[in-house]
Design a protein around this motif. Structure first.
Motif, PDB file in Angstrom:
ATOM      1  N   THR A 214     -18.791 -14.377 -25.550  1.00 48.81           N
ATOM      2  CA  THR A 214     -19.534 -15.100 -26.311  1.00 48.81           C
ATOM      3  C   THR A 214     -19.188 -15.229 -27.740  1.00 48.81           C
ATOM      4  O   THR A 214     -18.918 -16.487 -28.470  1.00 48.81           O
ATOM      5  CB  THR A 214     -21.208 -15.043 -26.265  1.00 48.81           C
ATOM      6  N   ALA A 215     -19.029 -14.223 -28.290  1.00 44.24           N
ATOM      7  CA  ALA A 215     -18.582 -13.866 -29.595  1.00 44.24           C
ATOM      8  C   ALA A 215     -17.131 -14.406 -29.923  1.00 44.24           C
ATOM      9  O   ALA A 215     -16.902 -15.199 -30.951  1.00 44.24           O
ATOM     10  CB  ALA A 215     -18.472 -12.399 -29.886  1.00 44.24           C
ATOM     11  N   ALA A 216     -16.109 -14.318 -29.047  1.00 47.95           N
ATOM     12  CA  ALA A 216     -14.795 -14.696 -29.272  1.00 47.95           C
ATOM     13  C   ALA A 216     -14.834 -16.294 -29.155  1.00 47.95           C
ATOM     14  O   ALA A 216     -14.295 -16.949 -29.927  1.00 47.95           O
ATOM     15  CB  ALA A 216     -14.144 -14.274 -28.080  1.00 47.95           C
ATOM     16  N   LEU A 217     -15.634 -16.917 -28.291  1.00 50.04           N
ATOM     17  CA  LEU A 217     -15.808 -18.418 -28.270  1.00 50.04           C
ATOM     18  C   LEU A 217     -16.549 -19.189 -29.611  1.00 50.04           C
ATOM     19  O   LEU A 217     -15.952 -19.943 -30.208  1.00 50.04           O
ATOM     20  CB  LEU A 217     -16.485 -18.852 -26.907  1.00 50.04           C
ATOM     21  N   ALA A 218     -17.428 -18.326 -29.850  1.00 50.53           N
ATOM     22  CA  ALA A 218     -18.113 -18.845 -31.387  1.00 50.53           C
ATOM     23  C   ALA A 218     -17.028 -18.529 -32.530  1.00 50.53           C
ATOM     24  O   ALA A 218     -16.662 -19.589 -33.369  1.00 50.53           O
ATOM     25  CB  ALA A 218     -19.195 -17.953 -31.513  1.00 50.53           C
ATOM     26  N   ILE A 219     -16.267 -17.595 -32.534  1.00 47.04           N
ATOM     27  CA  ILE A 219     -15.219 -17.567 -33.486  1.00 47.04           C
ATOM     28  C   ILE A 219     -14.175 -18.692 -33.526  1.00 47.04           C
ATOM     29  O   ILE A 219     -13.899 -19.089 -34.424  1.00 47.04           O
ATOM     30  CB  ILE A 219     -14.448 -16.056 -33.573  1.00 47.04           C
ATOM     31  N   LYS A 220     -13.769 -18.865 -32.201  1.00 47.63           N
ATOM     32  CA  LYS A 220     -12.618 -20.114 -31.960  1.00 47.63           C
ATOM     33  C   LYS A 220     -13.363 -21.353 -32.384  1.00 47.63           C
ATOM     34  O   LYS A 220     -12.627 -22.090 -33.139  1.00 47.63           O
ATOM     35  CB  LYS A 220     -12.166 -19.928 -30.570  1.00 47.63           C
ATOM     36  N   ASP A 221     -14.580 -21.444 -32.028  1.00 48.12           N
ATOM     37  CA  ASP A 221     -15.071 -23.067 -32.294  1.00 48.12           C
ATOM     38  C   ASP A 221     -15.512 -22.998 -33.622  1.00 48.12           C
ATOM     39  O   ASP A 221     -15.281 -24.342 -34.305  1.00 48.12           O
ATOM     40  CB  ASP A 221     -16.506 -23.099 -31.524  1.00 48.12           C
ATOM     41  N   LYS A 222     -15.848 -22.137 -34.271  1.00 44.55           N
ATOM     42  CA  LYS A 222     -16.297 -22.330 -35.525  1.00 44.55           C
ATOM     43  C   LYS A 222     -15.493 -21.844 -36.717  1.00 44.55           C
ATOM     44  O   LYS A 222     -15.796 -22.324 -37.986  1.00 44.55           O
ATOM     45  CB  LYS A 222     -17.653 -21.533 -35.977  1.00 44.55           C
ATOM     46  N   THR A 223     -14.508 -21.307 -36.397  1.00 44.92           N
ATOM     47  CA  THR A 223     -13.492 -20.871 -37.553  1.00 44.92           C
ATOM     48  C   THR A 223     -12.075 -21.542 -37.428  1.00 44.92           C
ATOM     49  O   THR A 223     -11.216 -21.441 -38.278  1.00 44.92           O
ATOM     50  CB  THR A 223     -13.440 -19.493 -37.617  1.00 44.92           C
ATOM     51  N   GLY A 224     -11.804 -21.710 -36.152  1.00 44.76           N
ATOM     52  CA  GLY A 224     -10.316 -22.217 -35.818  1.00 44.76           C
ATOM     53  C   GLY A 224      -9.292 -21.313 -35.500  1.00 44.76           C
ATOM     54  O   GLY A 224      -8.344 -21.397 -35.487  1.00 44.76           O
ATOM     55  N   LYS A 225      -9.757 -19.976 -35.661  1.00 46.28           N
ATOM     56  CA  LYS A 225      -8.983 -18.646 -35.349  1.00 46.28           C
ATOM     57  C   LYS A 225      -9.123 -18.313 -33.909  1.00 46.28           C
ATOM     58  O   LYS A 225      -9.994 -18.899 -33.278  1.00 46.28           O
ATOM     59  CB  LYS A 225      -9.374 -17.601 -36.313  1.00 46.28           C
ATOM     60  N   GLN A 226      -8.239 -17.485 -33.448  1.00 48.36           N
ATOM     61  CA  GLN A 226      -8.356 -17.108 -32.088  1.00 48.36           C
ATOM     62  C   GLN A 226      -9.558 -16.094 -31.772  1.00 48.36           C
ATOM     63  O   GLN A 226      -9.926 -15.443 -32.955  1.00 48.36           O
ATOM     64  CB  GLN A 226      -6.961 -16.178 -31.494  1.00 48.36           C
ATOM     65  N   GLY A 227     -10.280 -16.080 -30.725  1.00 41.14           N
ATOM     66  CA  GLY A 227     -11.307 -15.143 -30.726  1.00 41.14           C
ATOM     67  C   GLY A 227     -11.325 -13.647 -30.540  1.00 41.14           C
ATOM     68  O   GLY A 227     -11.682 -12.878 -31.212  1.00 41.14           O
ATOM     69  N   ALA A 228     -10.295 -13.450 -29.305  1.00 44.27           N
ATOM     70  CA  ALA A 228     -10.131 -12.100 -28.939  1.00 44.27           C
ATOM     71  C   ALA A 228      -9.101 -11.713 -28.189  1.00 44.27           C
ATOM     72  O   ALA A 228      -8.572 -12.379 -27.572  1.00 44.27           O
ATOM     73  CB  ALA A 228     -11.617 -11.359 -28.330  1.00 44.27           C
ATOM     74  N   TYR A 229      -8.614 -10.370 -28.159  1.00 39.46           N
ATOM     75  CA  TYR A 229      -7.342 -10.041 -27.329  1.00 39.46           C
ATOM     76  C   TYR A 229      -7.579  -8.431 -26.981  1.00 39.46           C
ATOM     77  O   TYR A 229      -8.251  -7.656 -27.798  1.00 39.46           O
ATOM     78  CB  TYR A 229      -6.129  -9.931 -28.290  1.00 39.46           C
ATOM     79  N   ILE A 230      -7.385  -8.366 -25.658  1.00 41.88           N
ATOM     80  CA  ILE A 230      -7.322  -7.053 -24.987  1.00 41.88           C
ATOM     81  C   ILE A 230      -6.065  -6.528 -24.937  1.00 41.88           C
ATOM     82  O   ILE A 230      -5.433  -6.984 -23.916  1.00 41.88           O
ATOM     83  CB  ILE A 230      -8.231  -7.192 -23.693  1.00 41.88           C
ATOM     84  N   ASP A 231      -5.744  -5.432 -25.665  1.00 42.79           N
ATOM     85  CA  ASP A 231      -4.270  -4.949 -25.280  1.00 42.79           C
ATOM     86  C   ASP A 231      -4.365  -3.869 -24.308  1.00 42.79           C
ATOM     87  O   ASP A 231      -3.949  -2.771 -24.823  1.00 42.79           O
ATOM     88  CB  ASP A 231      -4.037  -4.432 -26.740  1.00 42.79           C
TER      89      ASP A 231
END
Length: 468
Positions: A214-231
């Motif tokens: 949910t947080a990752a999608l919010a970041i992508k939708d509202k900032t234009g940046k990528q949401g999250a990455y699991i290394d």
């Protein structure tokens, strides 16, 4: 002065060494090496102390010396050791191979190559995932037999003893072969500025994978940046973090007796399916480790699950970005109400010396590199968790530093509930790891069917297990 070695015809040596089979272990010892006891051998007399004027030269090999951001810390440690041990000359070197992708693979290949030419390092840093192979095939020495079990256990004590969870990570069949050295757990690092811009509270990071999405999608939708990455999900990321993901969903990747692969069972399939959904939904980008790591440092990804050893790099990246951004950290998210089960990455120090004087000098280096003074430098300079955790409360140790660097807290919290990184058995352990992670990568980033892909890979990996 720290002296560095050249590669000495590395490519040819590696090619020869890698062609050898399990019989290569014989290169690590000879018939006259009394201290090369196996776990089943009787304890032998400890090697003698060095005389006050006895000059000894040893080689220390560490993959940390291949990383520009970590080298100054390790150079300083070796220099400090030589000041306090003027009769011991240390040649410090990085792994003598042409590639460093997958530290454990490159590091063990380096030892193999040097064993084949009779020039193995005296002390080498190998990952915990290499433990079984280091003992079974590379001829790592049982430290209990070299210097005595009492001396090994005494080194784990002192003013600030080793954390109980760490002490036995380098043990095989009840004997210490590797002294745990540098250490980290999977940490959720996140960009507090992107959280605010996305309408999220940076003081309340995600605690479950559902909240992570949910947080990752919010970041992508509202900032234009990528949401999250699991290394944790590619062939080059290493399997220690992936093991934590599976364990946190109640699963394993191999049975406790190491006779049966289990990474295609329901808990692992569910964990990989969750990660695949992050990519399919757009919450996580399709990036390689080499792309994601610097992208997060530049402030282009909102969250990343990464080794705590990246802390120093991320701090510098956040401060040096334009504009600068605020880095925060939290423990790894959970699968609903299930407890998070972090695993450890990192490495132990192994001894490959055959000469008694070199063995004693090598042990003195190992003692120094795992001392209070060494961990104070390692933690403050790199971000690895100090295995002597009492240093964090010591005004003469890391107390001030810890107060100024709260990012270490999630890593420390996870130490209390640690599940060790399991090393695969046999000479084909790297191929087993590659088969497993290759399947995971194919599912997460290429959309392959989770159950079928993992099952097929497990079938192939099972064929590589040692036959009883």
């Amino acid at each position: 002065m720290i002296r560095r070695r050249s590669a000495r015809g590395v490519a040819a040596a590696c090619a020869a060494a890698l062609a050898l089979t399990l019989g290569l272990a014989a290169c690590g010892s000879d018939d006259g090496d009394e201290t090369a006891a196996s776990p089943a051998s009787p304890t032998v007399k400890a090697v003698p102390e060095l005389g006050p004027d006895q000059k000894v030269s040893i080689v220390f090999e560490s993959y940390n010396l291949a990383q520009a951001s970590w080298t100054p810390t390790f150079d300083a440690l070796v220099a400090d050791f030589q000041k306090s041990h003027p009769n011991i000359t240390v040649t410090a070197q990085k792994p003598q191979t042409s590639t460093l992708k997958g530290f454990g693979t490159a590091a063990t290949a380096s030892i193999q190559a040097q064993l084949a030419t009779g020039n193995a390092p005296d002390v080498a840093q190998l990952t915990f995932g290499d433990l079984n192979y280091a003992v079974e095939s590379l001829g790592a020495k049982p430290l209990d037999d070299i210097v005595g079990r009492d001396a090994v256990q005494e080194n784990f004590g002192g003013t600030h003893p080793f954390a109980p969870a760490a002490k036995t990570l380098g043990d095989v069949d009840g004997k210490t072969f590797g002294v745990p050295f540098v250490f980290s757990t999977p940490v959720l690092y996140y960009n507090a500025d992107l959280f605010r811009a996305a309408g999220l509270d940076p003081e309340k990071p995600p605690t479950t994978w559902a909240e992570f999405k949910t947080a990752a999608l919010a970041i992508k939708d509202k900032t234009g940046k990528q949401g999250a990455y699991i290394d944790c999900l590619t062939k080059v990321s290493g399997d220690w973090c992936y093991q934590a993901l599976v364990a946190s969903n109640g699963g394993t990747v191999i049975s406790a007796d190491k006779t049966r692969m289990t990474f295609a069972e329901a808990p692992a399939v569910e964990a990989v399916t969750m990660a695949q959904d992050l990519v399919n939904s757009g919450a996580s980008p399709k990036l390689s480790q080499d792309q994601a790591y610097p992208a997060f440092s530049r402030g282009e990804i909102g969250m990343i699950i990464e080794s705590s050893s990246a802390q120093g790099v991320f701090i510098k990246g956040a401060a040096g970005s334009k504009p600068a951004w605020t880095l925060k950290a939290a423990t790894m998210p959970a699968f609903g109400s299930k407890p998070v089960v972090p695993t450890n990455s990192g490495a132990a120090l192994f001894m490959f010396s055959k000469d008694p004087a070199k063995q004693r000098a090598a042990w003195e280096l190992i003692e120094f590199l795992t001392s209070d003074a060494a961990y104070t430098k390692i933690t403050s300079g790199i971000g690895y968790l100090p295995l002597r955790t009492g240093l964090l409360d010591d005004p003469n140790g890391l107390k001030t530093w810890a107060a100024e660097n709260p990012l270490i807290k999630p890593n420390l919290d996870q130490l209390a509930k640690l599940k060790p990184w399991v090393s695969f058995p046999g000479k084909d352990y790297v191929q087993i790891r590659t088969a497993m992670l290759g399947a995971v990568e194919n599912v997460v980033y290429n959309g392959a069917d989770p159950k079928k892909t993992l099952t097929d890979a497990q079938t192939e990996a099972t064929k590589l297990l040692p036959k009883s």
